[in-house]
Structures are given as C-alpha cells and as structure tokens.
Design a protein around this motif. Structure first.
Motif, PDB file in Angstrom:
ATOM      1  N   ASP A  13      73.388 -49.808 -30.018  1.00  0.00           N
ATOM      2  CA  ASP A  13      74.333 -50.184 -29.800  1.00  0.00           C
ATOM      3  C   ASP A  13      75.132 -49.425 -31.251  1.00  0.00           C
ATOM      4  OD1 ASP A  13      74.164 -51.520 -27.867  1.00  0.00           O
ATOM      5  OD2 ASP A  13      73.262 -53.559 -29.390  1.00  0.00           O
ATOM      6  N   LEU A  14      76.699 -48.964 -30.573  1.00  0.00           N
ATOM      7  CA  LEU A  14      76.949 -47.853 -31.648  1.00  0.00           C
ATOM      8  C   LEU A  14      77.491 -49.278 -33.083  1.00  0.00           C
ATOM      9  CD1 LEU A  14      78.656 -45.274 -29.120  1.00  0.00           C
ATOM     10  CD2 LEU A  14      77.128 -45.397 -31.095  1.00  0.00           C
ATOM     11  N   SER A  15      77.200 -48.859 -33.667  1.00  0.00           N
ATOM     12  CA  SER A  15      77.613 -50.295 -35.076  1.00  0.00           C
ATOM     13  C   SER A  15      78.599 -49.984 -36.175  1.00  0.00           C
ATOM     14  CB  SER A  15      76.114 -50.796 -35.921  1.00  0.00           C
ATOM     15  OG  SER A  15      75.803 -49.531 -36.474  1.00  0.00           O
ATOM     16  N   SER A  16      79.094 -48.559 -36.418  1.00  0.00           N
ATOM     17  CA  SER A  16      80.442 -48.372 -36.504  1.00  0.00           C
ATOM     18  C   SER A  16      81.437 -46.886 -36.064  1.00  0.00           C
ATOM     19  CB  SER A  16      79.693 -47.429 -37.601  1.00  0.00           C
ATOM     20  OG  SER A  16      79.261 -48.501 -39.035  1.00  0.00           O
ATOM     21  N   PRO A  17      82.412 -46.920 -36.146  1.00  0.00           N
ATOM     22  CA  PRO A  17      83.833 -46.569 -35.774  1.00  0.00           C
ATOM     23  C   PRO A  17      83.637 -44.438 -36.603  1.00  0.00           C
ATOM     24  CG  PRO A  17      84.724 -47.598 -37.634  1.00  0.00           C
ATOM     25  CD  PRO A  17      83.227 -48.449 -37.313  1.00  0.00           C
ATOM     26  N   GLY A  18      83.716 -44.000 -35.961  1.00  0.00           N
ATOM     27  CA  GLY A  18      83.420 -42.625 -36.521  1.00  0.00           C
ATOM     28  C   GLY A  18      82.789 -41.089 -35.811  1.00  0.00           C
ATOM     29  N   MET A  69      82.515 -40.760 -21.866  1.00  0.00           N
ATOM     30  CA  MET A  69      82.454 -40.607 -23.624  1.00  0.00           C
ATOM     31  C   MET A  69      83.312 -41.027 -24.371  1.00  0.00           C
ATOM     32  SD  MET A  69      79.485 -39.551 -24.805  1.00  0.00           S
ATOM     33  CE  MET A  69      79.251 -38.961 -26.490  1.00  0.00           C
ATOM     34  N   GLY A  70      85.119 -40.932 -24.121  1.00  0.00           N
ATOM     35  CA  GLY A  70      86.395 -41.043 -23.356  1.00  0.00           C
ATOM     36  C   GLY A  70      86.311 -42.593 -23.831  1.00  0.00           C
ATOM     37  N   ALA A  71      85.641 -43.739 -23.680  1.00  0.00           N
ATOM     38  CA  ALA A  71      86.239 -44.786 -23.458  1.00  0.00           C
ATOM     39  C   ALA A  71      84.608 -45.541 -24.678  1.00  0.00           C
ATOM     40  CB  ALA A  71      85.870 -45.848 -22.345  1.00  0.00           C
ATOM     41  N   LEU A  72      84.104 -44.682 -25.409  1.00  0.00           N
ATOM     42  CA  LEU A  72      83.582 -45.231 -26.270  1.00  0.00           C
ATOM     43  C   LEU A  72      83.737 -46.133 -27.686  1.00  0.00           C
ATOM     44  CD1 LEU A  72      80.368 -42.381 -26.763  1.00  0.00           C
ATOM     45  CD2 LEU A  72      80.140 -45.035 -26.148  1.00  0.00           C
ATOM     46  N   GLY A  73      82.726 -47.271 -27.733  1.00  0.00           N
ATOM     47  CA  GLY A  73      83.680 -48.162 -29.049  1.00  0.00           C
ATOM     48  C   GLY A  73      83.384 -48.772 -29.872  1.00  0.00           C
ATOM     49  N   LEU A  74      83.953 -49.257 -31.075  1.00  0.00           N
ATOM     50  CA  LEU A  74      82.686 -50.028 -32.068  1.00  0.00           C
ATOM     51  C   LEU A  74      81.573 -51.464 -31.043  1.00  0.00           C
ATOM     52  CD1 LEU A  74      81.531 -50.462 -34.435  1.00  0.00           C
ATOM     53  CD2 LEU A  74      83.964 -52.577 -34.874  1.00  0.00           C
ATOM     54  N   GLY A  75      80.962 -51.308 -31.248  1.00  0.00           N
ATOM     55  CA  GLY A  75      79.801 -52.360 -30.270  1.00  0.00           C
ATOM     56  C   GLY A  75      79.594 -51.907 -29.101  1.00  0.00           C
ATOM     57  N   ASP A  76      79.977 -50.492 -28.744  1.00  0.00           N
ATOM     58  CA  ASP A  76      79.537 -50.003 -26.923  1.00  0.00           C
ATOM     59  C   ASP A  76      77.611 -49.495 -27.040  1.00  0.00           C
ATOM     60  OD1 ASP A  76      81.926 -51.034 -26.109  1.00  0.00           O
ATOM     61  OD2 ASP A  76      82.769 -48.836 -26.162  1.00  0.00           O
ATOM     62  N   ARG A  77      77.570 -49.430 -26.040  1.00  0.00           N
ATOM     63  CA  ARG A  77      75.714 -49.302 -26.434  1.00  0.00           C
ATOM     64  C   ARG A  77      76.219 -47.837 -25.365  1.00  0.00           C
ATOM     65  NH1 ARG A  77      70.970 -50.792 -27.389  1.00  0.00           N
ATOM     66  NH2 ARG A  77      69.065 -50.430 -26.570  1.00  0.00           N
TER      67      ARG A  77
END
Length: 260
Positions: free
Chosen positions: A205-210, A147-155
C-alpha cells in the motif's frame, strides 16, 4: 525500519560498503503531452566527491517506440530531457556498468558474484494505460495497472522478472521526494516497505504521496565468465579482463510518483 545500505548487504555482502548506491530518476509529478520533461538520474548517496552514475545504456520507451537518451553530468547526477508527444506510458530504461566482487579480495570465503544493476522510471502522460513493458532481458521491475492513477492509499503491484521469468528476492521501497519539495539534490531515508517475494510478485500500500523508489535484489545460481567493461576503481581488475563468477546478484530499481 532499516536503512537502504543495510538492505543492500543482503545481496552483495561486504561489497555494499564500497558501492551502496540507490539508482533512481527524478522527474516532475505531472507531465503534459507535447512537452519537454527534464529528468535527473542519481545515486542519492551522500559521500563527499561522489561522481555521477556510470551508465552502459539509457533510453526512453514511449508510445512511438524506443529512442536513446542523451545525458550530461550535473550536480553529481546525469541530466537530460525527454520529449513527450502523445499520451501514454513513457519509461526511462537505464543500466549501470556492471561490476564484479570476490569475497577472497578481503579475506573471506564465498561465491564470486557478477553484479548487474538496472533502473527504470515510469512517466505516465494523460491516459497512460498499461505500463507493463518487458524486454525479456536481465532484471526488470514491471509495474502492473494504470500508473497514472496511483494515489495515497492505493495498492501498488509489480513483477520482478529475470529474463522474462518471475524471480524471488528481497525488496524495499521508500519516498525520496515529497510533492512540496523543491530541492533537486536528494538523499535516501528509511524504507516505507520491506519484504520478500518467492515468485517475483510485489504488492504494498502507498502510505505517502511523493516520488517512490522500489529496489529489488536477488541471487541467481548461475556461473559463467564476465569480460570487464571498465576498470575496477579499486584496481582489482582491468577493462577486458575475463572474470569467472559463481553466481549473479542483480539489483533493480523502479521510480514512480504517487499522487495525493
């Protein structure tokens, strides 16, 4: 896209009109080891005079074990501090006082439901590694991967479990706080993702940061008797009263950050 309160109607029927809250935790995007982290647990509900969530349990599960979490009311929510030590995955695990709903109360037919609600927040610190903790009890949304590596566009991947077993149901996810936001008081907006799972597997997919909040709702065809742990605000039952239910309609929430 639907508003969250419409999604809540799927599980609890008309009861959501009176208690359509979304339970989540607010905490910093970046957390360093050996620090104190301020957290805030809220409904994110804009009703005037809203009170803080009534929790039956709140604890922190970290690399060193499990500790109780001390909370105090603040700004319509519950504020507290998490003491972070070594790197790893810190999980806020909290459970609301459960409720009960019978459609006959408002002149409708249907199943009487026991309504447990639980929330989690994942706070990765340093090389967090695996955050897939499961107690094997009740409804849990268990994230998969680092979970620490999650970024925009990741699954993003998670499993919805009921007493340790995969559970089918409906889910929705939204961003409640962007990285540049400085305000503390938040309110839910439109869902970024909505879907249904037959076995508890959740992927999107993570479409937005936050700060994201994932909600999951299900129906468990299991009857039983619940002893009320508090008075119903509408006066339909009292603490200590035994209530027979036809099904269980649990709701779970998971809060986590997606980086830029």
């Amino acid at each position: 896209m639907r508003r969250l309160y419409l999604s809540l109607l799927v599980v609890a029927g008309l009861v959501a009109l009176g208690s359509g809250h979304m339970l989540f935790a607010v905490f910093p995007e970046e957390v360093s080891e050996a620090s104190d982290v301020n957290i805030w647990i809220t409904y994110s509900h804009d009703a005037e005079g809203e009170t803080a969530p009534q929790l039956a349990r709140a604890e922190v599960i970290g690399p060193a074990g499990t500790e109780g979490l001390s909370l105090a009311e603040r700004d319509g929510g519950l504020a507290g501090t998490v003491e972070v030590g070594d790197p790893g995955c810190y999980i806020l695990d909290f459970e609301m006082e459960p409720t009960f709903f019978d459609p006959a109360w408002i002149g409708f037919s249907g199943a009487a439901s026991f309504l447990p609600k639980a929330g989690r927040a994942v706070i990765p610190v340093g090389s967090a590694g695996d955050c897939a903790f499961s107690s094997g009890e009740g409804l849990e949304i268990v994230p998969q991967g680092d979970m620490g590596a999650l970024g925009l566009g990741d699954r993003f991947r998670a499993e919805a479990l009921w007493n340790g077993e995969g559970l089918g149901g409906d889910y929705a996810a939204m961003v409640v706080k962007s990285p540049q936001d400085v305000l503390t008081v938040l309110h839910a907006s439109d869902s970024e993702v909505e879907g249904t799972t037959s076995d508890g597997t959740i992927e999107f997919d993570l479409s937005s940061p936050g700060l994201w909040v994932l909600s999951f709702e299900a129906t468990v065809e299991e009857s039983g008797t619940w002893t009320a742990t508090s008075d119903d605000p509408s006066g339909r039952y009292r603490e200590g009263e035994s209530l027979d239910y036809d099904q269980i309609a649990p709701t779970g929430y998971l809060s986590f950050w997606c980086g830029r």
